[in-house]
Design a protein around this motif. Sequence first.
Motif, PDB file in Angstrom:
ATOM      1  N   VAL A   1     170.197  73.686 -16.729  1.00  0.00           N
ATOM      2  CA  VAL A   1     169.231  72.838 -17.408  1.00  0.00           C
ATOM      3  C   VAL A   1     167.919  73.607 -17.586  1.00  0.00           C
ATOM      4  N   SER A   2     167.317  73.449 -18.750  1.00  0.00           N
ATOM      5  CA  SER A   2     166.033  74.105 -18.995  1.00  0.00           C
ATOM      6  C   SER A   2     164.935  73.364 -18.237  1.00  0.00           C
ATOM      7  N   PRO A   3     163.818  74.039 -17.951  1.00  0.00           N
ATOM      8  CA  PRO A   3     162.743  73.397 -17.194  1.00  0.00           C
ATOM      9  C   PRO A   3     162.154  72.227 -17.980  1.00  0.00           C
ATOM     10  N   THR A   4     161.739  71.216 -17.258  1.00  0.00           N
ATOM     11  CA  THR A   4     161.163  70.034 -17.890  1.00  0.00           C
ATOM     12  C   THR A   4     159.736  70.320 -18.313  1.00  0.00           C
ATOM     13  N   SER A   5     159.178  69.409 -19.069  1.00  0.00           N
ATOM     14  CA  SER A   5     157.803  69.602 -19.549  1.00  0.00           C
ATOM     15  C   SER A   5     156.809  69.559 -18.399  1.00  0.00           C
ATOM     16  N   GLU A   6     157.123  68.830 -17.325  1.00  0.00           N
ATOM     17  CA  GLU A   6     156.231  68.779 -16.172  1.00  0.00           C
ATOM     18  C   GLU A   6     156.193  70.118 -15.455  1.00  0.00           C
ATOM     19  N   GLU A   7     157.323  70.806 -15.413  1.00  0.00           N
ATOM     20  CA  GLU A   7     157.380  72.102 -14.747  1.00  0.00           C
ATOM     21  C   GLU A   7     156.664  73.176 -15.553  1.00  0.00           C
ATOM     22  N   MET A   8     156.585  72.995 -16.871  1.00  0.00           N
ATOM     23  CA  MET A   8     155.963  74.005 -17.722  1.00  0.00           C
ATOM     24  C   MET A   8     154.451  73.838 -17.804  1.00  0.00           C
ATOM     25  N   LYS A   9     153.892  72.701 -17.371  1.00  0.00           N
ATOM     26  CA  LYS A   9     152.451  72.484 -17.415  1.00  0.00           C
ATOM     27  C   LYS A   9     151.767  73.436 -16.436  1.00  0.00           C
ATOM     28  N   PRO A  10     150.591  73.946 -16.796  1.00  0.00           N
ATOM     29  CA  PRO A  10     149.895  74.803 -15.848  1.00  0.00           C
ATOM     30  C   PRO A  10     149.420  73.989 -14.645  1.00  0.00           C
ATOM     31  N   LYS A  11     149.446  74.619 -13.520  1.00  0.00           N
ATOM     32  CA  LYS A  11     149.041  73.935 -12.293  1.00  0.00           C
ATOM     33  C   LYS A  11     147.530  73.788 -12.260  1.00  0.00           C
ATOM     34  N   LYS A  12     147.074  72.706 -11.655  1.00  0.00           N
ATOM     35  CA  LYS A  12     145.643  72.459 -11.540  1.00  0.00           C
ATOM     36  C   LYS A  12     145.075  73.302 -10.411  1.00  0.00           C
ATOM     37  N   LEU A  13     143.821  73.689 -10.580  1.00  0.00           N
ATOM     38  CA  LEU A  13     143.148  74.452  -9.545  1.00  0.00           C
ATOM     39  C   LEU A  13     142.826  73.543  -8.368  1.00  0.00           C
ATOM     40  N   THR A  14     143.019  74.053  -7.172  1.00  0.00           N
ATOM     41  CA  THR A  14     142.666  73.267  -6.004  1.00  0.00           C
ATOM     42  C   THR A  14     141.310  73.670  -5.462  1.00  0.00           C
ATOM     43  N   LYS A  15     140.948  74.923  -5.604  1.00  0.00           N
ATOM     44  CA  LYS A  15     139.653  75.418  -5.145  1.00  0.00           C
ATOM     45  C   LYS A  15     139.110  76.409  -6.167  1.00  0.00           C
ATOM     46  N   VAL A  16     137.779  76.491  -6.240  1.00  0.00           N
ATOM     47  CA  VAL A  16     137.122  77.406  -7.162  1.00  0.00           C
ATOM     48  C   VAL A  16     136.032  78.151  -6.398  1.00  0.00           C
ATOM     49  N   LEU A  17     135.913  79.447  -6.639  1.00  0.00           N
ATOM     50  CA  LEU A  17     134.852  80.245  -6.040  1.00  0.00           C
ATOM     51  C   LEU A  17     133.666  80.247  -6.986  1.00  0.00           C
ATOM     52  N   LEU A  18     132.510  79.776  -6.504  1.00  0.00           N
ATOM     53  CA  LEU A  18     131.294  79.721  -7.307  1.00  0.00           C
ATOM     54  C   LEU A  18     130.237  80.619  -6.683  1.00  0.00           C
ATOM     55  N   ASN A  19     129.419  81.219  -7.532  1.00  0.00           N
ATOM     56  CA  ASN A  19     128.322  82.069  -7.090  1.00  0.00           C
ATOM     57  C   ASN A  19     127.017  81.344  -7.378  1.00  0.00           C
ATOM     58  N   VAL A  20     126.239  81.092  -6.334  1.00  0.00           N
ATOM     59  CA  VAL A  20     124.984  80.369  -6.488  1.00  0.00           C
ATOM     60  C   VAL A  20     123.855  81.240  -5.962  1.00  0.00           C
ATOM     61  N   THR A  21     122.862  81.476  -6.809  1.00  0.00           N
ATOM     62  CA  THR A  21     121.663  82.205  -6.410  1.00  0.00           C
ATOM     63  C   THR A  21     120.608  81.182  -6.037  1.00  0.00           C
ATOM     64  N   ILE A  22     119.976  81.368  -4.895  1.00  0.00           N
ATOM     65  CA  ILE A  22     118.936  80.446  -4.445  1.00  0.00           C
ATOM     66  C   ILE A  22     117.591  81.113  -4.666  1.00  0.00           C
ATOM     67  N   GLN A  23     116.653  80.345  -5.189  1.00  0.00           N
ATOM     68  CA  GLN A  23     115.333  80.869  -5.524  1.00  0.00           C
ATOM     69  C   GLN A  23     114.661  81.434  -4.274  1.00  0.00           C
ATOM     70  N   GLY A  24     114.198  82.664  -4.378  1.00  0.00           N
ATOM     71  CA  GLY A  24     113.497  83.320  -3.284  1.00  0.00           C
ATOM     72  C   GLY A  24     114.405  84.046  -2.316  1.00  0.00           C
ATOM     73  N   SER A  25     115.698  83.920  -2.458  1.00  0.00           N
ATOM     74  CA  SER A  25     116.643  84.563  -1.561  1.00  0.00           C
ATOM     75  C   SER A  25     117.203  85.819  -2.201  1.00  0.00           C
ATOM     76  N   VAL A  26     117.615  86.746  -1.352  1.00  0.00           N
ATOM     77  CA  VAL A  26     118.224  87.975  -1.846  1.00  0.00           C
ATOM     78  C   VAL A  26     119.734  87.783  -1.841  1.00  0.00           C
ATOM     79  N   GLY A  27     120.362  88.061  -2.949  1.00  0.00           N
ATOM     80  CA  GLY A  27     121.807  87.955  -3.034  1.00  0.00           C
ATOM     81  C   GLY A  27     122.267  86.563  -3.402  1.00  0.00           C
ATOM     82  N   ILE A  28     123.574  86.452  -3.564  1.00  0.00           N
ATOM     83  CA  ILE A  28     124.157  85.185  -3.976  1.00  0.00           C
ATOM     84  C   ILE A  28     124.915  84.567  -2.812  1.00  0.00           C
TER      85      ILE A  28
END
Length: 191
Positions: free
Chosen positions: A53-80
């Motif tokens: 059997v070929s894969p179903t449409s649910e199996e072909m959907k891209p998986k959702k991200l569970t976590k994301v890496l974000l870079n935040v710079t804080i005013q007055g601080s060195v580095g992110i």
Amino acid sequence: MPSPKPIRNGIFPKVSERSMSFTGKSGASPATEKLRRPKTVPDLRSAARNGVVSPTSEEMKPKKLTKVLLNVTIQGSVGIVHVIINPELTVKDLISATVKQYVKEGRRPMISCSNFDDFDLHYSQFSLESLEREEKIAELGSRNFFLCKKKQEVAETAASSSMSSCSKQAEKAAQLGSPCPPWLKFMSFLF
């Protein structure tokens, strides 16, 4: 050092007798040189006949991200500050997670994490508008942000009422009858 194959009557051995590394050819016939390769493209018609059997449409959907890496710079601080967060959370949650991570790492200048409402999140340090607190992180379209202290609007209104613009000061000086400097007469656009 003796050669592995003796030279017959001063004639060098045939190409088929020479070593493979010397000529790049082997003494075997081309029919035996063919390698059997597996089929890399399956026959879809035979797979359907065999019950695969070929894969179903649910199996072909891209998986959702569970976590994301974000870079935040804080005013007055060195580095992110690197923050790993769920993309379904809001900007308010990102602000609190960033401040907590900043305090946890012991960075300087020290900031208090008592009230997260004192901070605004921007796309960059050059962005004038802060991001809406209820907007989801997945909808922002960026992974780099700038966090700064929120400006006190009460202090700004008091300061703006006590200080007036240059044109208003020039009008007051003209109304009081004080002598106007000669260079100010040429700047009629200020009045």
